[in-house]
Design an enzyme around this catalytic site. Structure first.
Site, PDB file in Angstrom:
ATOM      1  CB  ALA A  12      -0.858  -0.130   1.142  1.00 27.98           C
ATOM      2  NE  ARG A  23      -1.599   8.688 -10.242  1.00 22.40           N
ATOM      3  CZ  ARG A  23      -1.360   8.345  -9.011  1.00 22.40           C
ATOM      4  NH1 ARG A  23      -1.108   8.840  -7.922  1.00 22.40           N
ATOM      5  NH2 ARG A  23      -1.844   6.956  -8.922  1.00 22.40           N
ATOM      6  CB  CYS A  46      -8.549  -4.665   4.108  1.00 18.59           C
ATOM      7  SG  CYS A  46      -7.162  -3.459   4.241  1.00 18.59           S
ATOM      8  CB  VAL A  83      16.097  -4.117   1.586  1.00 19.64           C
ATOM      9  CG1 VAL A  83      17.273  -3.102   2.139  1.00 19.64           C
ATOM     10  CG2 VAL A  83      15.834  -3.568   0.090  1.00 19.64           C
ATOM     11  NE  ARG A 447     -31.835  15.580  21.822  1.00 22.70           N
ATOM     12  CZ  ARG A 447     -32.966  15.366  21.420  1.00 22.70           C
ATOM     13  NH1 ARG A 447     -33.555  16.212  20.778  1.00 22.70           N
ATOM     14  NH2 ARG A 447     -33.383  14.094  21.801  1.00 22.70           N
TER      15      ARG A 447
HETATM   16  C1  LIG Z   1      -6.412  -9.541   8.013  1.00 22.55           C
HETATM   17  C2  LIG Z   1      -6.299  -8.017   7.653  1.00 22.55           C
HETATM   18  C3  LIG Z   1      -7.372  -7.291   7.710  1.00 22.55           C
HETATM   19  C4  LIG Z   1      -7.106  -5.895   7.406  1.00 22.55           C
HETATM   20  N1  LIG Z   1      -8.349  -5.152   7.440  1.00 22.55           N
HETATM   21  C5  LIG Z   1      -8.043  -3.777   7.320  1.00 22.55           C
HETATM   22  C6  LIG Z   1      -9.421  -3.001   7.016  1.00 22.55           C
HETATM   23  O1  LIG Z   1     -10.348  -3.370   6.966  1.00 22.55           O
HETATM   24  N2  LIG Z   1      -8.997  -1.575   6.745  1.00 22.55           N
HETATM   25  C7  LIG Z   1      -7.668  -0.857   7.166  1.00 22.55           C
HETATM   26  O2  LIG Z   1      -7.640   0.348   7.044  1.00 22.55           O
HETATM   27  N3  LIG Z   1      -6.621  -1.738   7.132  1.00 22.55           N
HETATM   28  C8  LIG Z   1      -6.695  -3.223   7.261  1.00 22.55           C
HETATM   29  N4  LIG Z   1      -5.830  -3.844   7.231  1.00 22.55           N
HETATM   30  C9  LIG Z   1      -4.222  -3.316   7.517  1.00 22.55           C
HETATM   31  C10 LIG Z   1      -3.899  -2.906   6.248  1.00 22.55           C
HETATM   32  O3  LIG Z   1      -3.812  -4.104   5.514  1.00 22.55           O
HETATM   33  C11 LIG Z   1      -2.315  -2.608   6.504  1.00 22.55           C
HETATM   34  O4  LIG Z   1      -2.477  -1.478   7.249  1.00 22.55           O
HETATM   35  C12 LIG Z   1      -1.571  -1.994   5.066  1.00 22.55           C
HETATM   36  O5  LIG Z   1      -1.520  -3.220   4.297  1.00 22.55           O
HETATM   37  C13 LIG Z   1      -0.484  -1.403   5.447  1.00 22.55           C
HETATM   38  O6  LIG Z   1       0.475  -1.089   4.169  1.00 22.55           O
HETATM   39  P1  LIG Z   1       1.954  -0.903   4.353  1.00 22.55           P
HETATM   40  O7  LIG Z   1       2.338  -0.730   2.820  1.00 22.55           O
HETATM   41  O8  LIG Z   1       2.299   0.002   5.327  1.00 22.55           O
HETATM   42  O9  LIG Z   1       2.431  -2.390   4.720  1.00 22.55           O
HETATM   43  P2  LIG Z   1       2.257  -3.782   4.005  1.00 22.55           P
HETATM   44  O10 LIG Z   1       1.128  -4.104   3.556  1.00 22.55           O
HETATM   45  O11 LIG Z   1       2.612  -4.753   5.295  1.00 22.55           O
HETATM   46  O12 LIG Z   1       3.640  -3.882   3.196  1.00 22.55           O
HETATM   47  C14 LIG Z   1       4.741  -3.962   3.299  1.00 22.55           C
HETATM   48  C15 LIG Z   1       5.447  -4.552   2.375  1.00 22.55           C
HETATM   49  O13 LIG Z   1       7.074  -4.470   2.659  1.00 22.55           O
HETATM   50  C16 LIG Z   1       7.688  -5.793   2.152  1.00 22.55           C
HETATM   51  N5  LIG Z   1       8.885  -5.826   3.157  1.00 22.55           N
HETATM   52  C17 LIG Z   1       8.888  -5.630   4.349  1.00 22.55           C
HETATM   53  N6  LIG Z   1      10.317  -5.622   4.597  1.00 22.55           N
HETATM   54  C18 LIG Z   1      10.800  -5.949   3.386  1.00 22.55           C
HETATM   55  C19 LIG Z   1      12.332  -5.819   3.147  1.00 22.55           C
HETATM   56  N7  LIG Z   1      13.538  -6.021   4.156  1.00 22.55           N
HETATM   57  N8  LIG Z   1      12.629  -6.074   1.779  1.00 22.55           N
HETATM   58  C20 LIG Z   1      11.827  -5.952   0.914  1.00 22.55           C
HETATM   59  N9  LIG Z   1      10.523  -6.126   0.965  1.00 22.55           N
HETATM   60  C21 LIG Z   1      10.195  -5.878   2.462  1.00 22.55           C
HETATM   61  C22 LIG Z   1       6.716  -6.817   2.556  1.00 22.55           C
HETATM   62  O14 LIG Z   1       6.897  -8.101   1.917  1.00 22.55           O
HETATM   63  C23 LIG Z   1       5.215  -6.223   2.320  1.00 22.55           C
HETATM   64  O15 LIG Z   1       4.771  -6.538   1.114  1.00 22.55           O
HETATM   65  C24 LIG Z   1      -5.913  -5.437   7.549  1.00 22.55           C
HETATM   66  C25 LIG Z   1      -4.752  -6.183   7.643  1.00 22.55           C
HETATM   67  C26 LIG Z   1      -4.908  -7.365   7.788  1.00 22.55           C
HETATM   68  C27 LIG Z   1      -3.763  -8.392   7.792  1.00 22.55           C
END
Ligand SMILES: Cc1cc2nc3c(=O)[nH]c(=O)nc-3n(C[C@H](O)[C@H](O)[C@H](O)COP(=O)(O)OP(=O)(O)OC[C@H]3O[C@@H](n4cnc5c(N)ncnc54)[C@H](O)[C@@H]3O)c2cc1C
Length: 457
Positions: A12, A23, A46, A83, A447
């Site tokens: 994300a 962009r 999610c 990394v 209220r």
């Molecule tokens: C079951 C579930 C349900 C959820 N439901 C909701 C919801 O309803 N609403 C909501 O707002 N949020 C929800 N979330 C939370 C949401 O998914 C996370 O907050 C979001 O994915 C965070 O995004 P991010 O990019 O910070 O981290 P991540 O999505 O965890 O992405 C981090 C990426 O970095 C990669 N990475 C890490 N370290 C390294 C490295 N050293 N080298 C290379 N790659 C690396 C990982 O492989 C991963 O793909 C949910 C999460 C889960 C698990």
């Protein structure tokens, strides 16, 4: 001269940053290299509970953009590359290709850390046994589905009753499992006050889910093949064919810590309002690996939500792309559901308000989702906290049926605007019998809160 942006993490926050930067800057101006150690990019964790539960049919429906789609937009996305080290003074990262083991240093002009969060796995006997599953990635979801399809019986234990645990309990019920939830806290959903959490517990029990609170997992017991057969707490053993862990996450900041970057009291990276790591000109961070400013209490918190991660990424990309954007902070809004029960919260719980040194009034009201006479109307409970004397809204929690959860957005806007409960009463909210009573439940709570503030002024 072409600058190079390196991004660690391709979900994300990372891919939003890459897309927004692209962009704003062409490939001639900015080379974008993303390292992702997993098998997927831009996927919706999610949606995993709804995929496991059968509401979403295909895994690929949860993928917003494939690696090929990103590459077609001149983003050099390197999958299955991890990394391992940051050399911040040297402006370079050490990366390993996970399939071949080949390692190299890659230089950068600008760096984005978007490494997300790491699920908590308690170090107890048997925790890594087959049949015990996390639900962080699409691979986890696939493994769990396969495990459910091949499980010897239909007894599932979910550990943790936060929103992930509660959503997974629903998914397993929908698959016809007998579900037990083991929760350390006094009630499910610790992001709510216990009195509101008790409503969720009651509703879960009404669905046939066994909910054990103030109980802690101590051991996973296995059969002759090494597969889970039961779990144990200090008090008892519970047979289990499948175990799902939803105990929470912590920021994935080991690389950042080793590189000496600033971490807060929750181990999340600390950034300024532009999402630049504090004190580091060329390093940005966003998503689940950072701490965010809580606009209500004024403290830094770690809140792992996709809604924040996407915004952080976009802001980082805009700033790196030569624009200007800031992330002011959060009010702590979240929604969830278990079967037809909707749960929502924003702002401070009672214990947060106490910790922040605030004095406050608390009211709880019962109302309905539609006019009382309208078919399909359902009860709704709203709890509201307002600051003593000033009447400033501090927080709202809400439990109800269809149409309840998204009402929290009214409160989120009011909190962001630092409105008083008195001002909220005058809000011109929409009304027609199929949508709400003439006094919306949020207004009824406001209220009542205003009366309490006035009485104790
Ligand atoms: C079951 C579930 C349900 C959820 N439901 C909701 C919801 O309803 N609403 C909501 O707002 N949020 C929800 N979330 C939370 C949401 O998914 C996370 O907050 C979001 O994915 C965070 O995004 P991010 O990019 O910070 O981290 P991540 O999505 O965890 O992405 C981090 C990426 O970095 C990669 N990475 C890490 N370290 C390294 C490295 N050293 N080298 C290379 N790659 C690396 C990982 O492989 C991963 O793909 C949910 C999460 C889960 C698990």
């Amino acid at each position: 001269m072409t600058e190079r942006l390196v991004i660690i993490g391709g979900d994300a926050a990372g891919m939003s940053a890459a897309s927004q930067a692209r962009r704003m800057k062409s490939a001639k101006e900015l080379e974008i290299v993303v390292f992702e150690r997993g098998h997927f990019t831009s996927f919706s964790a999610c949606g995993i509970p709804y995929w496991v539960g059968g509401d979403v049919r295909e895994r690929d429906q949860l993928i917003a953009r494939t690696p090929e789609e990103h590459r077609a937009r001149d983003i050099d996305l390197r999958m299955r590359v991890e990394v391992l080290e940051l050399d911040v003074p040297g402006h370079r990262v050490r990366a390993r290709e996970l399939e071949s083991g080949a390692e190299s240093w890659v230089g950068y002009d600008k760096l984005v850390i978007a490494t997300g969060a790491t699920p908590i796995r308690p170090p107890i006997p048997g925790i890594d046994a087959p049949g015990v599953h996390g639900v962080q990635t699409l691979d986890d979801g696939q493994d769990l589905i396969e495990s459910l399809e091949s499980s010897p019986g239909r007894r599932a234990v979910v550990v943790g009753a936060g929103y992930v645990g509660v959503e997974m309990a629903e998914a397993l019920i929908n698959r016809g499992y007998e579900v037990t939830v083991i929760n350390r806290g006094p009630q499910p959903m610790a992001t709510l006050d216990p009195d509101m959490g008790s409503l969720i517990r009651k509703a879960m029990e009404g669905l046939g889910i066994r909910v054990l609170c103030t109980a802690e997992l101590t051991k996973v017991l296995t059969d002759d093949t090494g597969r889970v057969r039961a779990v144990a707490t200090a008090e008892a053993e519970f047979p289990a064919d499948v175990v799902v862990l939803g105990i929470g996450v912590r920021p994935n900041t080991e690389l950042a810590r080793a590189a000496g970057l600033p971490l807060g009291s929750h181990d999340g990276l600390l950034t300024d309002l532009s999402m630049r790591v504090r004190g580091y000109r060329d390093v940005w961070a966003g998503g689940d690996c950072v701490e965010v400013l809580d606009l209500v209490s004024g403290t830094e918190r770690h809140i792992a939500l996709g809604t924040h991660a996407n915004k952080h990424g976009q802001i980082i990309g805009a700033n790196i792309g030569g624009g200007y954007a800031t992330f002011p902070g959060v009010v702590g809004t979240a929604v969830s559901k278990v079967c037809d029960l909707e749960v929502a919260r924003t702002g401070l719980r009672e214990k947060d308000a106490h910790a922040a040194g605030l004095q406050f009034e608390t009211v709880t009201i019962e109302s309905t989702s539609r006019s009382g006479y309208f078919p399909g109307t359902a009860p709704m409970t709203v709890k509201m906290l307002a600051e003593r004397r000033t009447g400033r809204l501090l927080g709202v929690q809400l439990v109800g049926r269809e149409g309840a959860a998204k009402r929290i957005d009214i409160a989120a806007v009011a909190l962001t605007a630092r409105m008083t409960v008195d001002q909220m009463i005058a809000l011109d909210l929409g009304y027609a019998p199929p949508f709400s009573p003439v006094w919306d439940p949020i207004l009824v709570a406001a209220r009542k809160a205003a009366v309490a503030v006035e009485r104790n002024r």
